[in-house]
Design an enzyme around this catalytic site. Structure first.
Site, PDB file in Angstrom:
ATOM      1  N   ASP A 191      32.000 117.894  -1.947  1.00 53.61           N
ATOM      2  CA  ASP A 191      33.167 117.928  -1.054  1.00 53.61           C
ATOM      3  C   ASP A 191      32.840 117.377   0.324  1.00 53.61           C
ATOM      4  O   ASP A 191      33.727 117.000   1.077  1.00 53.61           O
ATOM      5  CB  ASP A 191      33.647 119.377  -0.870  1.00 53.61           C
ATOM      6  CG  ASP A 191      34.231 119.932  -2.148  1.00 53.61           C
ATOM      7  OD1 ASP A 191      34.531 119.142  -3.054  1.00 53.61           O
ATOM      8  OD2 ASP A 191      34.372 121.168  -2.245  1.00 53.61           O
ATOM      9  N   GLU A 226      40.632 120.735  -8.065  1.00 53.09           N
ATOM     10  CA  GLU A 226      39.947 121.891  -7.476  1.00 53.09           C
ATOM     11  C   GLU A 226      40.973 123.004  -7.269  1.00 53.09           C
ATOM     12  O   GLU A 226      42.120 122.906  -7.715  1.00 53.09           O
ATOM     13  CB  GLU A 226      39.271 121.515  -6.148  1.00 53.09           C
ATOM     14  CG  GLU A 226      37.986 120.719  -6.326  1.00 53.09           C
ATOM     15  CD  GLU A 226      37.038 120.825  -5.142  1.00 53.09           C
ATOM     16  OE1 GLU A 226      37.305 121.602  -4.217  1.00 53.09           O
ATOM     17  OE2 GLU A 226      36.003 120.110  -5.162  1.00 53.09           O
ATOM     18  N   HIS A 271      20.979 121.041   4.756  1.00 56.74           N
ATOM     19  CA  HIS A 271      22.206 121.824   4.618  1.00 56.74           C
ATOM     20  C   HIS A 271      22.032 122.944   3.603  1.00 56.74           C
ATOM     21  O   HIS A 271      22.990 123.446   3.026  1.00 56.74           O
ATOM     22  CB  HIS A 271      23.388 120.910   4.299  1.00 56.74           C
ATOM     23  CG  HIS A 271      23.952 120.316   5.556  1.00 56.74           C
ATOM     24  ND1 HIS A 271      23.148 119.737   6.498  1.00 56.74           N
ATOM     25  CD2 HIS A 271      25.209 120.256   6.057  1.00 56.74           C
ATOM     26  CE1 HIS A 271      23.897 119.339   7.515  1.00 56.74           C
ATOM     27  NE2 HIS A 271      25.158 119.650   7.266  1.00 56.74           N
TER      28      HIS A 271
HETATM   29  P1  FAD Z   1      18.204 120.038   1.920  1.00 60.40           P
HETATM   30  O1  FAD Z   1      18.895 121.239   2.409  1.00 60.40           O
HETATM   31  O2  FAD Z   1      17.534 119.219   2.966  1.00 60.40           O
HETATM   32  O3  FAD Z   1      17.303 120.304   0.709  1.00 60.40           O
HETATM   33  C1  FAD Z   1      17.731 121.106  -0.383  1.00 60.40           C
HETATM   34  C2  FAD Z   1      16.564 121.319  -1.360  1.00 60.40           C
HETATM   35  O4  FAD Z   1      16.227 120.086  -1.970  1.00 60.40           O
HETATM   36  C3  FAD Z   1      15.281 121.817  -0.698  1.00 60.40           C
HETATM   37  O5  FAD Z   1      14.584 122.636  -1.589  1.00 60.40           O
HETATM   38  C4  FAD Z   1      14.519 120.544  -0.436  1.00 60.40           C
HETATM   39  O6  FAD Z   1      13.122 120.767  -0.365  1.00 60.40           O
HETATM   40  C5  FAD Z   1      14.899 119.720  -1.653  1.00 60.40           C
HETATM   41  N1  FAD Z   1      14.930 118.289  -1.365  1.00 60.40           N
HETATM   42  C6  FAD Z   1      15.506 117.656  -0.324  1.00 60.40           C
HETATM   43  N2  FAD Z   1      15.347 116.328  -0.445  1.00 60.40           N
HETATM   44  C7  FAD Z   1      14.644 116.132  -1.586  1.00 60.40           C
HETATM   45  C8  FAD Z   1      14.146 114.988  -2.254  1.00 60.40           C
HETATM   46  N3  FAD Z   1      14.341 113.756  -1.766  1.00 60.40           N
HETATM   47  N4  FAD Z   1      13.474 115.159  -3.394  1.00 60.40           N
HETATM   48  C9  FAD Z   1      13.271 116.400  -3.932  1.00 60.40           C
HETATM   49  N5  FAD Z   1      13.697 117.509  -3.325  1.00 60.40           N
HETATM   50  C10 FAD Z   1      14.387 117.388  -2.177  1.00 60.40           C
HETATM   51  N6  FAD Z   1      27.123 121.221  -2.996  1.00 60.40           N
HETATM   52  C11 FAD Z   1      27.855 120.824  -4.042  1.00 60.40           C
HETATM   53  O7  FAD Z   1      27.347 120.720  -5.156  1.00 60.40           O
HETATM   54  N7  FAD Z   1      29.177 120.523  -3.910  1.00 60.40           N
HETATM   55  C12 FAD Z   1      29.797 120.564  -2.700  1.00 60.40           C
HETATM   56  O8  FAD Z   1      30.969 120.268  -2.619  1.00 60.40           O
HETATM   57  C13 FAD Z   1      29.039 120.957  -1.580  1.00 60.40           C
HETATM   58  N8  FAD Z   1      29.601 120.991  -0.359  1.00 60.40           N
HETATM   59  C14 FAD Z   1      28.843 121.366   0.711  1.00 60.40           C
HETATM   60  C15 FAD Z   1      29.435 121.382   1.975  1.00 60.40           C
HETATM   61  C16 FAD Z   1      28.698 121.743   3.086  1.00 60.40           C
HETATM   62  C17 FAD Z   1      29.354 121.768   4.442  1.00 60.40           C
HETATM   63  C18 FAD Z   1      27.345 122.131   2.930  1.00 60.40           C
HETATM   64  C19 FAD Z   1      26.551 122.576   4.100  1.00 60.40           C
HETATM   65  C20 FAD Z   1      26.745 122.126   1.672  1.00 60.40           C
HETATM   66  C21 FAD Z   1      27.484 121.740   0.560  1.00 60.40           C
HETATM   67  N9  FAD Z   1      26.940 121.713  -0.716  1.00 60.40           N
HETATM   68  C22 FAD Z   1      27.683 121.300  -1.771  1.00 60.40           C
HETATM   69  C23 FAD Z   1      25.560 122.163  -0.949  1.00 60.40           C
HETATM   70  C24 FAD Z   1      24.608 121.002  -0.860  1.00 60.40           C
HETATM   71  O9  FAD Z   1      24.789 120.131  -1.957  1.00 60.40           O
HETATM   72  C25 FAD Z   1      23.155 121.494  -0.924  1.00 60.40           C
HETATM   73  O10 FAD Z   1      22.942 122.421   0.085  1.00 60.40           O
HETATM   74  C26 FAD Z   1      22.198 120.319  -0.763  1.00 60.40           C
HETATM   75  O11 FAD Z   1      20.908 120.759  -1.042  1.00 60.40           O
HETATM   76  C27 FAD Z   1      22.252 119.782   0.629  1.00 60.40           C
HETATM   77  O12 FAD Z   1      21.614 118.539   0.704  1.00 60.40           O
HETATM   78  P2  FAD Z   1      20.579 118.292   1.861  1.00 60.40           P
HETATM   79  O13 FAD Z   1      20.313 116.835   1.894  1.00 60.40           O
HETATM   80  O14 FAD Z   1      21.016 118.896   3.136  1.00 60.40           O
HETATM   81  O15 FAD Z   1      19.342 119.082   1.242  1.00 60.40           O
END
Ligand code: FAD
Length: 516
Positions: A160, A271, A99
């Site tokens: 969120d 918020e 994400h």
């Molecule tokens: P990825 O997109 O898969 O990875 C993000 C980064 O972390 C990359 O650099 C990846 O290489 C690295 N990574 C992934 N897994 C690991 C691991 N196990 N160890 C080390 N590095 C790793 N953020 C907030 O803080 N608050 C919110 O309320 C919030 N709401 C959101 C709502 C939506 C609909 C979306 C799409 C995003 C939101 N986000 C929010 C942002 C979100 O927290 C970040 O985009 C987060 O990185 C997404 O997690 P993911 O598992 O999809 O990570």
């Protein structure tokens, strides 16, 4: 549509247009990966899913995707790439739920690790005085919620949206309406298990390998892959009183927000939203909220106005609802919102926390989830928030917005300053999130080009007016910009990189360091 920030990329993708998928495979790299003895497996075909993310603007095709079954699969793969040294340009990206917004979990011609297939030990929940859960780095927060609730417990700090992985959010921060009280998610972790950029498996905490522990928290995946996290828990409430009220003056709105976050005996979630020129706003709310004064609410007009919505919540158990109602009324009586706009609702705790998933389902059904998301997230110091609001909501964003705009303050004293996360200097700062969606192939105000230009105007204003803003979920094109982002912390960040990932193998999609 041109993407303005493709010049001067810092990492190995430097000559690649981020929207291009390159059908190239290095047979030497493939055969070397195939020699590894794994519990899981590599895929080399049908891997285009790993070149996509929520932002839907950057598409880097990897060479291979690892579907690990064990931590040792991850360790062997990283160790192998590390040992190849400078004879290879292979990089490794952990992919959580992908994400990210600008390809941060991708690896151009590298190895993407699909963290959700990691089958570690089952989630372990420890009850007692300081309850916690041990979860895998690839676990989704929604699953952690469901598991911990079986023991009447839940994590304290959230995002969120819960369909994100533990590793993905801990690499950033994890900020939501509970952060004023508990700090972000990275503040609520007791211990991590991490695979470093040398392939070593290291357990770390405040007391053990503290440098790695704090480096990894908010460390943008640069120092290690989180394979396990010990997350602190609290007794879970059953119900949530969820409240929305409106303001037509920014200063009244932010004063009330700041007053509420200054007391621990306040709401459990605080918020806010900026609402620009929305038709029939309060009618839309009626599907989930009840107006306190239905007649007055039905006369309220939102069109043509910029309004500020305070969103607050109080947790409670059904047998304590009288006390909770008294407390809520007393807190509300001190606020300066427009009286006719008080809307209330009572929902189960899970429904409240998983609220964004309902919007996801609706958007997916209309084909509006998998479109470009040119989001911009900023942290703004308190002393500059009025100037920022005046310029951005009064000038740059006039007429409408292309998605929700969140805005709420948090207390820095609740945030551990030893993590890698960069925040403004002041004690109170605001999280401001422009969560825009771009209509594919539109060249109008709802198109990608227009929204990116608008984001750039906001950033330019911050820089010209010396607002002292810091990007959250940061994205930069040059190492110089990264250096400015980190400020005095840059040296620490670079030192940690050379200690834990000296070949710059990990998380290349952040584009901070070049593969050695
Ligand atoms: P990825 O997109 O898969 O990875 C993000 C980064 O972390 C990359 O650099 C990846 O290489 C690295 N990574 C992934 N897994 C690991 C691991 N196990 N160890 C080390 N590095 C790793 N953020 C907030 O803080 N608050 C919110 O309320 C919030 N709401 C959101 C709502 C939506 C609909 C979306 C799409 C995003 C939101 N986000 C929010 C942002 C979100 O927290 C970040 O985009 C987060 O990185 C997404 O997690 P993911 O598992 O999809 O990570």
């Amino acid at each position: 549509c041109s993407i303005p920030d493709t010049a001067n990329l810092c990492s190995s993708q430097s000559s690649v247009n981020p929207r291009t998928v390159i059908p190239y495979k290095s047979s030497t790299n493939i055969s070397s990966l195939e020699t590894l003895q794994l519990d899981g497996y590599f895929s080399f075909d049908h891997i285009d899913f790993a070149a996509r993310d929520f932002g839907n603007r950057y598409h880097f095709l990897p060479l291979a995707v690892l579907h690990p079954k064990s931590v040792s699969d991850i360790s062997s793969t990283v160790k192998h790439v590390f040992k190849m040294g400078s004879t290879s340009q292979l990089t490794v990206a952990a992919r959580g739920h992908s994400h990210s917004l600008q390809g941060q979990a991708q690896a151009h011609q590298g190895v993407v690790i699909n963290m959700e297939s990691l089958q570690g030990p089952e989630m372990q929940i420890h009850t007692g005085e300081l309850p916690y859960v041990d979860a895998s780095g690839g676990d989704l927060w929604i699953n952690i919620l469901h598991e911990t609730l079986k023991h009447g417990l839940a994590p304290k700090s959230w995002t969120d949206y819960l369909h994100l992985t533990v590793g993905g959010t801990l690499s950033n921060a994890g900020i939501s309406g509970q952060a004023f009280k508990h700090g972000p998610q990275i503040n609520n972790i007791y211990q991590l298990e991490v695979v470093t950029g040398k392939g070593e498996v290291v357990t770390c905490s405040e007391k053990q390998n503290a440098e790695l522990f704090y480096g990894v928290l908010g460390g943008l995946g640069q120092f290690g892959i989180i394979t396990r996290a010990r997350i602190s828990l609290e007794p879970a409430p059953k119900m949530v009183k969820w409240i929305r009220v409106l303001y037509d003056e920014f200063s009244k709105f932010s004063n009330d927000q700041e007053r509420l976050i200054s007391s621990m005996d306040s709401f459990d979630y605080i918020e806010g939203l900026v609402i620009i020129n929305r038709t029939g706003l309060l009618n839309n709310w009626r599907s989930s909220f009840n107006p306190k004064d239905p007649l007055q609410a039905s006369r309220f007009i939102s069109e043509g106005k910029t309004l500020y919505c305070l969103e607050i919540a109080k947790y409670f158990s059904p047998d304590e609802s009288d006390i909770m109602n008294q407390k809520t009324e007393s807190l509300l009586s001190e606020l300066n919102y427009i009286p006719s706009t008080l809307f209330l609702s009572e929902v189960p705790y899970v429904e409240f926390l998983d609220r964004v998933h309902l919007s996801e389902i609706k958007l997916r059904s209309k084909g509006l989830w998998e479109i470009p998301h040119p989001w911009l997230n900023l942290l703004i110091p308190r002393t500059k928030i009025n100037e920022f609001a005046q310029a951005v909501f009064g000038n740059i964003l006039t007429g409408n917005s292309n998605g929700p705009i969140l805005i709420y303050p948090v207390n820095k004293s609740k945030w551990n300053n030893r993590t890698s996360l960069i925040t403004p200097e002041e004690e109170i700062f605001y999280q401001v999130a422009f969560l825009s969606s771009a209509m594919p192939s539109s060249t109008g105000k709802d198109g990608l080009f227009h929204i990116l230009a608008q984001n750039q105007r906001i950033l330019d204003f911050c820089s010209k007016a010396s607002i002292g803003a810091k990007q959250y979920l940061p994205h930069y094109s040059t190492q110089e910009e990264w250096q400015t982002h980190f400020g005095p912390q840059w040296e620490v960040f670079v030192r940690r990189k050379s200690t834990y990932d000296p070949m710059a193998i990990l998380a290349p999609g952040q584009r901070i360091f070049r593969r050695k």
